[in-house]
Design an enzyme around this catalytic site. Structure first.
Site, PDB file in Angstrom:
ATOM      1  N   THR B 154       3.120 -63.593  46.188  1.00  0.00           N
ATOM      2  CA  THR B 154       3.344 -64.838  46.941  1.00  0.00           C
ATOM      3  C   THR B 154       2.192 -65.138  47.910  1.00  0.00           C
ATOM      4  OG1 THR B 154       5.697 -64.437  46.826  1.00  0.00           O
ATOM      5  CG2 THR B 154       4.959 -65.920  48.563  1.00  0.00           C
ATOM      6  N   GLY B 193       5.971 -56.311  51.754  1.00  0.00           N
ATOM      7  CA  GLY B 193       6.419 -55.272  52.681  1.00  0.00           C
ATOM      8  C   GLY B 193       5.367 -54.193  52.827  1.00  0.00           C
ATOM      9  N   GLU B 436      12.643 -63.448  46.792  1.00  0.00           N
ATOM     10  CA  GLU B 436      12.848 -63.323  45.338  1.00  0.00           C
ATOM     11  C   GLU B 436      13.358 -64.616  44.696  1.00  0.00           C
ATOM     12  OE1 GLU B 436      11.072 -59.987  44.623  1.00  0.00           O
ATOM     13  OE2 GLU B 436      12.223 -60.877  43.000  1.00  0.00           O
TER      14      GLU B 436
END
Lengths: 681, 681
Positions: B154, B193, B436
């Protein structure tokens, strides 16, 4: 908002240029006149430009303790700023309410501040609960912040059901003192703002005992901390509650009493008193106090509208800047507002601002009418006022919580970032769901009123004008009513459905009553009763909006008038679709009608699309108040996101110490790790 | 849970004694057998008893930076603990998944940890995207934590629409390197993350260019930090995103590339490769990668069920301890569970745990079937699997977010405290709504599948067994179907409504297509399409639950079987009432039917009341995992509330320094304050 030659994202500018009404005209109408708008802008600028309120690190990065300390610093800066304004000779009515009671400080005091209950309840409570001598002693001290206080009622084990409160105040005629005591930890006072470490006084509610007799719940003024050292007074067990979903700078506290003695004169004696010999006397009816609750609830409901103004401004502006997912596979990614599903999230959220705001306005109008009636000895509309204030508190806080989340989700991943602004808005809205009465119990209080009304309607007694529809339903013998999809038709449908739900709940209580007490029967019918109250509330909101918009249309230009009508239609149709479950039970709506209603919703969305940005701009929330990377006026979203991220304290160093302390030794320690390929999460 | 002679609140004990089924039998059934339960308890105890995980100060009180540092410390403690377990010779399958991928660590790592993407995606991605040499080079290093990595796709400006990604990887045949570059800040990678300050590797997706030609999005292994110093590598612009609604210890990061050079061998070449001369070759179909997304989504859905196990346990236990609002005016305050409105909040929340869990289980079963089909070259059910995984992700995360809030509100004011546990649960659930894939787009992807199915049904082509009801609807010529209120009847009603909504959306696209492209027509029909997908999903969930419970009933004792049937009925009836708006459009349900359905719901609540505590106890969440003052096994709520509050860092000193710094000087400064009585907030 006056904006001079600043960069504006071209995608956003393009949409602003399309708006067909005059935004400033809307702003002036919405905020009650151009003078008020001028004053609002002056105040925002005057207060927020204080250099001591500028900060590069958002307070959300601080530890819990630091948040408190920073909030104390800031609220004192704001109060000194207001003092300076007054000393400069500015005469502004309700200055403190305007600045500290509304949007202006919501970005510099994001999680509230520890003087909120002092400003919002303690000062007022002296006025409401004290006799003349007590007001003379404490009112000015409190309003001039020479003493700081809070309002202490709820206990750890007792909230909405006030009579259950356990703290005792026992009069000792020998020393002419009350002894205040917490009989158990369940009786510890719990929640008051500023109580933890901030205030030195509290108006405390306790069960009064004198000469061995119980005289119900009464208020007492208690000094809880020393003026000079701020140490807790003898017998006072005190602290704060720990952190919460939001409002982490409010310093909500707990308070236990270990036989704390206060002088006789510290019982707040407006409505009742104890004589030196211990004799108890009621002096006034506390009905005025009861009426004040309505004002508090109007304040809560207004706050919901204000928070949604922020949330919908952010989501709307972002929707014109963000591009995503081509509609035609070979076209560029469109502004996400081009997707009807996005319109369906944002536009009804904007309309909800109006519905909630005008419900609050209509309730306050009713409040003034009822207050005037009361001066003439007429209490007949007090129950309706109370019933409306209950369900509006519940329904509007619930609606606001739902809506802010819709707005946040409409901003995709970025909505999850604190820098979007949604998290603080959510924390504040949710607080209002939890405080000032549990929402289901609020609705059930309204339902109790509706049951009485229904009985009156059945007996053909007179009802207030707002409630005539109950009688119509009876005259119509409960037949399914005719449907039409105009706003007035939707209002009629809600009237039928509300009366229908009320009549069913009433019927079920009557049936159950044959086997148990009426209270048991009412309790067993709770789900239906709560639903009936919600419908009644939704109807009041829709009617309030319809009236306010119809008035508005007469005051504004035709271009703006059309936009307002569009907002009303959007709200009404959306509400009807969301309430079909209830409407279908009592109104003749066919499948074809539902399809038509859906089409009408889509038309209303389409019509609103061109003007939506004008409406949120017209809410007139400056960036300094909005505090959002996604919603800033210039729409320079990506630059702002990155800039804000870079300000995170973690980003002030390339390598965090935890690498050397923990990670590197671990990486070099030659562990075995997951032994099977499947064993990764 | 084995509990020996500890204090238990008598109100709670009384209710436990009434439960009519064997709780341990339920636990064993629910968790898949007594061996699994034993292992689960062993692991929870083994890991969480580590002295280095005990802490008196909740990490939520820390600053943002300290939260990160503490999470790094803790996750290393947990990983070393697992290492120790292995070194002691314990053979536990999927050890890392069981401990780090589920509930056990949710109380010691409340806001996640920075290795979550390393453990959950990075290691797997090497396996999925690398060729044999690459796996040999990186897989073991990654799984043994010699390198730490994350999965980077992303961008700030591009999320769900993957093709829009802007980062480029341009092959330079002279040096045999790729040059990775961010053409704008919009192209900065955003969200992974651990990216901020933790990992030193990343699998990065970029648009591949070679010999002047574009070859789509491809993955590349990039070293982003130095092994020894942890400093960012040349050309790497990196940091974390700042704080969020939750997951504040995950260290989500951003990553910009300023012409970063990586060797040719670092393109992940399982599915495509670039030769030294720059020639591009596809080698494999990426369909397997696509299939893996299903697994990720099953993981998300399972997580929702687990978080709701926590939320419903807390709310249920609290409801048996809290007493409030007498039903009969002269009786004592009852346990709040006695109020049907409270039952209506808690019991359907418990039932939702089952519905979500079994939807995930049924989806994974389908996944295995489809995988087996694929090995035989049969791809026919892949679209259905994909469609279900999309809408389940959306609907279950939305439902979970709604439900955790219902549970929190059901605990009144105390629910707003962090010590209740709800805030962290909410933050984690909401994250899954945002990540997601945007939920509306997820539903629209499902709807695209449903449109294809509808076309097939119209053409009388074969449909998979799950979708036969579409054909029935057509055979029935869209007539309103007959209603009955059994679970099977409710399933049939959902089938009619789903087919009906699908048929209407299809019809509207066909109508609109006459005036625009099919893509435009589909886009304009988005609201209906999303709704159709939601209904389709609700139906799948209801069917999955019905099947799983019917199987369960055959495996357990009659007493437990009846409770399971009760849960199914409760879920089905509640869902039907909440979905009446859709059902009424396509099914013949009269007003009297609705009343009967409401009665049935109330009976189901009543039947469940006696057993509800047994079910949440049977979820078997130890206090060390639950982490809630309100939901602890012993029900000693008030003592725990006070104890936790006292641990707040602010409460470690009687007087905070801000009193002397700001408050006292202000109180003594003789301000004017509000000049009118009305001017208090």
């Amino acid at each position: 908002m006056l904006v001079f030659k600043v960069y504006v994202n071209p995608d956003l500018k393009e949409e602003r240029d399309k708006v067909i009404f005059n935004v400033e005209e809307f702003t002036n109408w919405f905020h009650g006149g151009s003078d008020k708008v001028k004053e609002k802008r002056f105040l925002e600028n005057y207060v927020l430009s204080d250099p001591q309120l500028q900060s590069d690190v958002d307070s959300s990065y601080l530890s819990h303790k630091e948040k408190y300390e920073e909030a104390i610093r800031r609220v004192v800066v704001v109060l000194r700023r207001l003092e300076k304004l007054q000393s400069e000779g500015h005469q502004i009515n309700d200055l403190y309410v305007k600045v500290l009671g509304g949007l202006p400080v919501t970005n510099v005091l994001k999680e509230g501040h520890p003087l909120v209950t002092h400003m919002g309840m303690f000062i007022q409570s002296i006025d409401l609960l004290g006799n003349e001598e007590q007001k003379a002693e404490w009112y000015e001290k409190a309003s001039r912040c020479k003493i700081l206080g809070t309002y202490v009622q709820t206990e750890m084990g007792h909230g909405t059901f006030v009579r259950g409160i356990e703290t005792t105040a026992t009069y000792d005629p020998k020393t002419k003192e009350f002894v205040i005591n917490s009989p158990s930890i369940r009786a510890y006072k719990w929640w008051p703002g500023g109580l933890g470490h901030t205030v030195n006084h509290a108006v405390v509610f306790a069960q009064l005992y004198s000469l061995g007799k119980h005289h119900g719940l009464q208020p007492f003024m208690v000094q809880i901390r020393d003026y000079e050292t701020h140490m807790p007074m003898k017998g006072i067990i005190i602290g704060e509650l720990g952190n919460k979903v939001g409002y982490n700078a409010v310093n909500n506290g707990f308070l236990g009493f270990n036989n704390v003695r206060i002088p006789l004169k510290n019982m707040m004696m407006k409505n009742a008193k104890v004589l030196e010999n211990g004799e108890f006397m009621k002096t006034n009816s506390p009905i005025l106090t009861y009426l004040v609750m309505t004002q508090t609830r109007v304040g809560i409901v207004r706050g919901m509208a204000e928070y949604l103004m922020k949330a919908s401004t952010i989501a709307m502006r972002y929707s014109l800047v963000r591009r995503q997912s081509p509609i035609d596979p070979n076209s560029p990614e469109p502004k996400i507002i081009e997707h009807v599903t996005q319109q369906m999230k944002i536009f009804p959220s904007i309309a909800k601002v109006f519905a909630i705001k005008y419900a609050a306005d209509n309730l306050i109008d009713l409040y003034y009418e009822v207050s005037a009636d009361m001066k003439n000895g007429n209490l007949s509309r007090l129950p309706e006022l109370h019933a409306l204030s209950c369900c509006l508190k519940a329904v509007c806080t619930d609606e606001a919580a739902r809506t802010v989340q819709i707005c946040r989700l409409a901003c995709g991943g970025h909505g999850y970032l604190n820098s979007s602004g949604f998290n603080d808005i959510y924390g504040n809205i949710v607080a209002a769901q939890h405080y000032e009465g549990e929402n289901t119990i609020m609705n059930l209080q309204t339902a109790r009123f509706l049951m009485k009304v229904w009985k009156q309607a059945l007996n053909n007694e007179e009802l207030t004008p707002n409630l005539q529809y109950m009688k119509n339903f009876i005259q119509n013998k409960g037949r399914r009513s005719h449907w039409d999809e105009s706003v007035d038709g939707i209002i009629r449908a809600f009237q039928s459905a509300t009366a229908g739900k009320v009549s069913l709940a009433y019927k079920h209580i009557e049936e159950r009553k044959k086997f148990c007490s009426i209270e048991q029967a009412t309790s067993q019918t709770g789900i239906e009763l709560a639903k009936a109250a919600e419908l009644y509330c939704q109807l009041f909101m829709l009617q309030s909006l319809a009236n306010s918009i119809k008035n508005g249309v007469r005051q504004v230009s035709p271009a703006l008038g059309n936009v307002l009508k569009n907002i009303l239609e959007l709200y009404a149709v959306d509400l009807a679709i969301k309430s079909l479950e209830s409407l279908l039970q009592f109104v003749d709506i066919s499948s074809a009608d539902i399809e038509r209603l859906q089409n009408k919703l889509e038309s209303a969305l389409k019509a609103f699309k061109i003007n939506a940005i004008g409406i949120v701009d017209g809410f007139d929330i400056p960036d300094t108040v909005l505090g959002s990377t996604l919603g800033a006026y210039d729409g320079d979203v990506y630059k702002r996101l990155l800039e804000q991220a870079k300000k995170s304290p973690l980003n002030q160093e390339d390598v965090n110490k935890s690498f050397h302390l923990y990670l590197k030794p671990f990486m070099k320690s030659n562990i075995v790790g997951p032994t099977r390929r499947q064993d990764v999460i």
